[in-house]
Design an enzyme around this catalytic site. Structure first.
Site, mmCIF file in Angstrom:
data_model
loop_
_atom_site.group_PDB
_atom_site.id
_atom_site.type_symbol
_atom_site.label_atom_id
_atom_site.label_comp_id
_atom_site.label_asym_id
_atom_site.label_seq_id
_atom_site.Cartn_x
_atom_site.Cartn_y
_atom_site.Cartn_z
ATOM 1 N N CYS A 40 -24.548 130.931 42.859
ATOM 2 C CA CYS A 40 -24.703 131.617 44.151
ATOM 3 C C CYS A 40 -23.916 132.914 44.264
ATOM 4 O O CYS A 40 -24.517 133.970 44.467
ATOM 5 C CB CYS A 40 -24.307 130.669 45.276
ATOM 6 S SG CYS A 40 -25.199 129.130 45.192
ATOM 7 N N LEU A 45 -23.950 124.712 51.930
ATOM 8 C CA LEU A 45 -23.257 123.618 51.221
ATOM 9 C C LEU A 45 -22.731 124.100 49.871
ATOM 10 O O LEU A 45 -23.270 125.008 49.254
ATOM 11 C CB LEU A 45 -24.173 122.416 51.050
ATOM 12 C CG LEU A 45 -25.486 122.554 50.295
ATOM 13 C CD1 LEU A 45 -25.300 122.458 48.797
ATOM 14 C CD2 LEU A 45 -26.428 121.455 50.763
HETATM 15 C C1 UGA Z 1 -21.079 128.709 47.452
HETATM 16 C C2 UGA Z 1 -20.630 128.740 48.919
HETATM 17 O O1 UGA Z 1 -19.262 128.306 49.018
HETATM 18 C C3 UGA Z 1 -21.512 127.835 49.784
HETATM 19 O O2 UGA Z 1 -21.136 127.966 51.146
HETATM 20 C C4 UGA Z 1 -22.989 128.279 49.609
HETATM 21 O O3 UGA Z 1 -23.862 127.426 50.338
HETATM 22 C C5 UGA Z 1 -23.356 128.199 48.126
HETATM 23 O O4 UGA Z 1 -22.472 129.067 47.375
HETATM 24 C C6 UGA Z 1 -24.790 128.645 47.998
HETATM 25 O O5 UGA Z 1 -25.077 129.810 48.293
HETATM 26 O O6 UGA Z 1 -25.649 127.811 47.694
HETATM 27 P P1 UGA Z 1 -20.731 127.008 45.398
HETATM 28 O O7 UGA Z 1 -21.348 128.085 44.556
HETATM 29 O O8 UGA Z 1 -21.215 125.618 45.267
HETATM 30 O O9 UGA Z 1 -20.879 127.379 46.962
HETATM 31 O O10 UGA Z 1 -19.191 126.987 45.043
HETATM 32 P P2 UGA Z 1 -17.811 127.441 45.706
HETATM 33 O O11 UGA Z 1 -17.001 126.245 46.015
HETATM 34 O O12 UGA Z 1 -17.998 128.412 46.788
HETATM 35 O O13 UGA Z 1 -17.125 128.171 44.448
HETATM 36 C C7 UGA Z 1 -17.720 129.309 43.839
HETATM 37 C C8 UGA Z 1 -16.817 129.855 42.765
HETATM 38 O O14 UGA Z 1 -15.645 130.454 43.332
HETATM 39 C C9 UGA Z 1 -16.296 128.810 41.772
HETATM 40 O O15 UGA Z 1 -16.357 129.338 40.465
HETATM 41 C C10 UGA Z 1 -14.853 128.581 42.203
HETATM 42 O O16 UGA Z 1 -14.034 128.151 41.149
HETATM 43 C C11 UGA Z 1 -14.474 129.982 42.677
HETATM 44 N N1 UGA Z 1 -13.366 129.998 43.653
HETATM 45 C C12 UGA Z 1 -13.486 129.404 44.865
HETATM 46 C C13 UGA Z 1 -12.182 130.686 43.341
HETATM 47 O O17 UGA Z 1 -12.048 131.273 42.240
HETATM 48 N N2 UGA Z 1 -11.174 130.730 44.263
HETATM 49 C C14 UGA Z 1 -11.280 130.127 45.475
HETATM 50 O O18 UGA Z 1 -10.316 130.221 46.286
HETATM 51 C C15 UGA Z 1 -12.461 129.452 45.785
#
Ligand code: UGA
Length: 423
Positions: free
Chosen positions: A256, A147
């Site tokens: 994460c 998630l």
């Molecule tokens: C992430 C994973 O997406 C989940 O599947 C996983 O369960 C979770 O880690 C975990 O291990 O608990 P999360 O850390 O909540 O989830 O956030 P994300 O939506 O994945 O974003 C992570 C980072 O990547 C953010 O800083 C976001 O801004 C950045 N991001 C995301 C980008 O820079 N570009 C993108 O295209 C997508």
């Protein structure tokens, strides 16, 4: 079923709420007495869309305690405690072992122990052996969580897959997990305990790598005057590549991706495997803000003394989490370079150790700003009236650190738009 959840953090609370919605009775235990007292009063310690509503709707099946009395009655016990990085970047599993210390006197052979915490490969096998040595023949399942913060409830109810790691001789736990998750429609991936642990790390490392890949492409796009959003679309529509996680920006953060990429690198070193790809993923992310600041300087000149409004402090929108937030690193770097930073976030307060001003409203942040930076792509920032923004600012530079703003509208308002790799 009767479920006991050890750890009422992000994953624990969300999983508890979703299991209650599915019809199970859930007892959440956390050693933080204040947190439990707050939850008993109905106060939710984190901001997560939809969580408060779910906890209220199913409160007749959800209970919060700071003692162990309900462990014995549970059919399934979940471990959802944190595994923060230690000084070397390795996951600190001491909370998991503390949870085991708590559980061992109560746990019995009829129960299934489910690990949701992200643990280093081999941890669940070690826990199994420890339980066996203590005379406890408990079944153990590794059931990693995928998630995302900000959409945790939706992701839990609509997962792409459910990963179940089991021991070879365990012929019962799969059906226990299927009964527990009845109502959630997703394919099951059944593997070993180590396999499930590896899937969790590999998933996060791959997604982080996708982001670092597009951020590297953004640097190249800048050099060749190409728009990286066109490139992301052009490659993302190829189903083998996929369009998700190709949004270039100031880098990935949160509790994460940075932690899990570093942990996997450390685990590789321990096995004498050189993780070239993971090292590159991390290096690109670690240098992305530096690269972006160099780019800003080319437009703004020296940053010292410039009034810069930074919109966004959280590591991503729809959360109040600032762990490893690129927005916060950006704010700190700009401040260190002598910029007069004023920050804004709809949910986050600037932490005490960061000595910058915080505006109560977006408008207050923008007053007399030389430049405006969107560092977290909250919807409210995307919907600004750019004519109004121009009227409030001193300067005319809008820096889109997440490639999420309407470039045409900004330019039509007479503002200078700088994105990430937008040519
Ligand atoms: C992430 C994973 O997406 C989940 O599947 C996983 O369960 C979770 O880690 C975990 O291990 O608990 P999360 O850390 O909540 O989830 O956030 P994300 O939506 O994945 O974003 C992570 C980072 O990547 C953010 O800083 C976001 O801004 C950045 N991001 C995301 C980008 O820079 N570009 C993108 O295209 C997508």
């Amino acid at each position: 079923m009767n479920v006991c959840m050890i750890g009422a953090g992000y994953v624990g609370l969300t999983t508890a709420a979703v299991l209650a919605k599915l019809g199970h009775t859930v007892h959440c235990i956390d050693e933080n007495e204040q947190k439990i007292a707050a939850l008993q009063r109905g106060d939710i310690p984190i901001y997560e869309p939809g969580l408060a509503e779910l906890l209220t709707d199913y409160k007749s099946r959800l209970f919060f305690h700071h003692n162990e009395q309900h462990i014995k009655e549970a059919d399934v016990i979940f471990i959802c405690v944190g595994t923060p990085p230690d000084l070397k970047g390795k996951p600190d599993v001491s909370y998991v072992h503390r949870a085991m210390d708590t559980l061992i006197p109560y746990i019995g052979d009829h129960q299934t122990l489910v690990m949701k915490s992200t643990v280093p490969i081999g941890t669940n096998e070690r826990i199994y052996k420890r339980l066996k040595n203590e005379g406890k023949h408990v079944r153990i399942v590794s059931n990693p969580e995928f998630l995302r913060e900000g959409s945790a409830i939706y992701d839990s109810l609509h997962p792409d897959r459910i990963v179940i790691g089991l021991r070879d001789d365990d012929d019962r736990s799969l059906s226990v997990m299927q009964t527990l998750y009845a109502g959630i429609h997703a394919p099951y991936v059944v593997t070993s305990l180590n396999g499930a642990e590896m899937i969790k790390y590999a998933a996060n490392a791959f997604l982080a790598t996708k982001i670092s890949f597009i951020n590297e492409m953004a640097r190249l796009c800048d050099a060749y005057d190409v728009d990286v959003t066109d490139v992301a679309k052009g490659i993302g529509l190829d189903e083998r590549i996929g369009r998700h996680f190709l949004q270039a920006g100031i880098g990935y953060g949160g509790s994460c991706f940075p932690k899990d990429v570093t942990a996997l690198i450390q685990m590789a070193y321990e096995q004498m495997v050189r993780p070239y790809m993971l090292e590159a993923t991390k290096t690109i992310n670690d240098t992305q803000i530096y690269w972006y600041i160099q780019k800003m300087k080319r437009t703004l000149g020296a940053l010292a003394g410039k009034r810069i409004a930074v919109l966004g402090i959280a590591f991503k929108p729809n959360t109040d989490d600032i762990r490893e937030s690129p927005a916060l690193s950006f704010i700190k770097k700009l401040h260190a370079l002598g910029a007069d930073v004023i920050a804004h976030d709809p949910k986050v307060v600037v932490p005490n150790d960061v000595n910058v001003k915080q505006a109560k409203t977006i408008h207050e942040a923008l007053q007399k700003a030389d430049a405006l930076i969107v560092a977290t792509d909250w919807d409210a920032y995307k919907q600004l009236n750019w004519e109004e923004v121009k009227g409030m600012m001193n300067g005319n530079v809008v820096i889109d650190g997440r490639n999420s703003l309407p470039r045409e509208a900004i330019m039509n308002a007479g503002l200078n738009y700088i994105g990430v790799g937008r040519g």
